[in-house]
Design a protein around this motif. Structure first.
Motif: not given
Lengths: 220, 414
Positions: A93, A95-99, A102, A106, A138, A154
């Motif tokens: 899980h 977030i593919n749009e964030l590096r 990033d 989170l 990514f 994370r």
């Protein structure tokens, strides 16, 4: 640290009601590494989600660090999740749009923390899992094992007291699974309480205690 | 946090190109229509250019004559005598001008006949309105008093009739009368100034107009300040109460209202000719409601699109919730994303509106139209964009933010 008393949970699908958890009583002490095992569909993940305040029980009480969670508001529960728990999911899980960096940052976004401090902590967490070289990538540019290591970074970046891992090696081959397990063990040795759902007996043996669930009930 | 929101909004916009294009088109086309309309409305009502004094200006364009017992009713432009006898003497008026409605007049020049619109005005007209004089001068009180046949042309007419030559000093036959052109002014479209040519009121072929109660005139009243309007209207009511008709058996009562431009349009549109209340407030409310409705339809469409788009991101919502995002923070995130998209759509809409207004101006569909996207319209456009963003974002954001994290992580849609 975690105390569940008489926890029950039902799922309603169409006209059928399924009892996912039935009168669960469980305590986890600070610094423990507890594995939850059981056959598919027995309620392991539901139990983990209730511990992590991702789901609400139908009945029963939850105590975290001696605080009884009754009528907590959405923002109070959000704050508790942010400051107490870290989550590792079977399918990462991210977030593919964030590096990568990033993604790791989170949990810190939801704390009052300067951007530079957030970035430094995220870098340090990535360094611990050996992925500093990949921080500008990514998620879909990484292997499954690397993605799960990002997920561990994370989960740990906010230094939570409790780490909840739902089949963290379920999507990994044995070598990558072993790497992830060694990182979880290192975290536990550093003082983090870990509750892990797993099907893997070998991995469960690394924990201090194994809790078995069958048909929504704890079995000895 | 905001940087993170903007970053993800930008990447998602790039990844989902079709959705982004549909979304942007929906916003920008709606804004295009709204901005063109507001620019035209602003051009009509805002105190700019030639009618820059309109905040302290009232106009009387028509009067109603009544005899309720006999059922007689007449509604039309003022006669010159009404202006000189009842309006010019109003104590609170700084200036009162009499000007005829634009009348078609044939211009004979070098074997050509051209039909142009002519107004005849007194000297106060040139003092109340701020015409931009491009060449020569405008008529003075002496010109009017002496009945001099002097003429002012607008720029387009001067070019049409005389090409690159200077129009000032040229002779022109208008409706059989020989005039000397004394000035050229910039083209204007506004209510009280629109015309191709202007001549002194005293150049009418006959002086009969001076004795007529019904005619082809309107009056412009310049007050010292807008605060004098109530006093002016009261003085007008008192003056009109003593109105003397030529035929008192046929007519008993006159109704004359001094209106601002907006009030004048409202009165004409809503046909409030016999009541003091023009209906401007109702007209504004109606326009606002229509604009809101016009925005609401695409907004509802976007609500659906946005809900679908956000639901596709339920796993991300679940992750954010698991790591401590509260419902308000998620609503904030999606609103920021939506507002960003709407701002881009707004800027696109503004650019398209500017292009469309330029096209309308150049096409000549509305003669002498000079509109442009100014700061007021730009600000209004951005406010409209923001309202759009809020309208189309708040419902989907609220729905998505109330998902349970565990369901969101599983990609559930309810």
């Amino acid at each position: 640290m975690i105390k569940l008393s008489a926890i029950s949970k039902n799922y309603q699908t169409d006209k059928v009601q399924t009892r996912a958890l039935d009168n669960i009583n469980l305590q986890v002490q600070a610094g423990e590494f507890v594995s939850i095992m059981g056959p598919s569909g027995c309620g392991k993940s539901t139990l983990l989600n209730i511990i992590g305040l991702l789901d609400r029980p139908a009945s029963g009480q939850i105590e975290i660090n001696g605080q009884l969670l009754g009528k907590y508001s959405d923002s109070q529960v959000a704050k508790l999740r942010n400051q107490t728990f870290g989550f590792i999911f079977q399918s990462f899980h991210l977030i593919n749009e964030l590096r990568v960096i990033d993604n790791v940052e989170l949990p810190l976004l939801y704390r009052k923390m300067p951007a530079a401090e957030r970035r430094a902590k995220a870098k340090a967490a990535l360094e611990k899992v050996g992925l500093t070289a990949r921080m500008e990538h990514f998620p879909n540019q990484l292997s499954g094992g690397q993605q799960q290591r990002v997920a561990i970074a994370r989960a740990m970046v906010g230094e939570p007291q409790i780490l909840l891992a739902d089949e963290p090696t379920g999507n990994l081959d044995s070598q990558m699974g072993a790497e992830v397990m060694s990182q979880l063990l290192a975290l536990n040795q550093a003082g983090t309480t870990i509750v892990m759902v797993t099907h893997n007996e070998q991995e469960a043996k690394h924990s201090n205690r194994i809790v078995r669930v069958f048909d929504g009930q704890l079995v000895q | 946090m905001l940087k993170n929101y903007l970053l993800i909004a930008w990447r998602i916009a790039l990844q989902r190109k079709l959705f982004t294009v549909i979304n942007l088109l929906c916003i920008s086309l709606t804004l295009l229509v709204l901005l063109v309309l507001t620019a035209l409305l602003e051009n009509t009502f805002a105190p700019t250019g030639v009618e820059g004094k309109s905040p302290r200006m009232l106009q009387i364009v028509t009067m109603v004559s009544l005899n309720e017992e006999k059922g007689n009713f007449r509604h039309g432009p003022l006669g010159y005598k009404v202006i000189t006898d009842y309006i010019k003497p109003l104590p609170s008026a700084e200036l009162v001008a009499a000007v005829s409605m634009p009348e078609s007049a044939s211009v004979y020049q070098q074997g050509r006949i051209t039909d142009l619109l002519l107004r005849r005005a007194d000297a106060a007209y040139w003092q109340i309105l701020d015409f931009e004089v491009l060449d020569g001068r405008v008529p003075t009180a002496e010109d009017v008093a002496a009945g001099r046949f002097v003429l002012v042309l607008n720029q387009s007419t001067a070019t049409q009739l005389f090409g690159k030559q200077s129009a000032v000093g040229q002779q022109l036959n208008v409706g059989g009368q020989q005039f000397t052109v004394i000035g050229v002014v910039a083209d204007v479209l506004q209510l009280n100034s629109f015309a191709d040519m202007w001549a002194p009121v005293s150049t009418y072929p006959s002086s009969d107009y001076q004795h007529q109660l019904w005619g082809n005139f309107s009056a412009l009243i310049l007050a010292r300040s807008a605060a004098d309007f109530p006093a002016l209207r009261q003085e007008l009511a008192t003056a009109v109460a003593g109105f003397k008709f030529d035929d008192p058996l046929k007519w008993q009562e006159a109704k004359i209202w001094a209106d601002s431009k907006l009030e004048f349009f409202a009165r004409m549109l809503l046909q409030n000719q016999t009541e003091p209340e023009s209906g401007a407030a109702s007209l504004l409310l109606l326009i606002s409601l229509l604009m809101l409705l016009f925005m609401l339809l695409p907004a509802l469409n976007l609500v659906n699109l946005n809900t679908g788009r956000m639901m596709e991101r339920s796993t991300e919502i679940g992750v954010r919730k698991a790591f401590g995002a509260s419902r308000q923070q998620l609503i904030g995130q999606f609103l920021v994303e939506n507002l960003l998209l709407c701002c881009v759509g707004g800027l696109l809409g503004l650019a398209m509106a500017a292009g469309t207004l330029e096209l309308i101006e150049q096409s000549g569909v509305i003669p002498y139209l000079q509109v442009e996207i100014n700061l007021t319209v730009f600000a209004l456009g951005m406010v409209i964009s923001m309202v759009f963003g809020l309208l189309s974002g708040i419902i989907p954001a609220w729905r998505i933010a109330k998902l349970d994290p565990v369901h969101a992580l599983k990609g559930a849609r309810r």
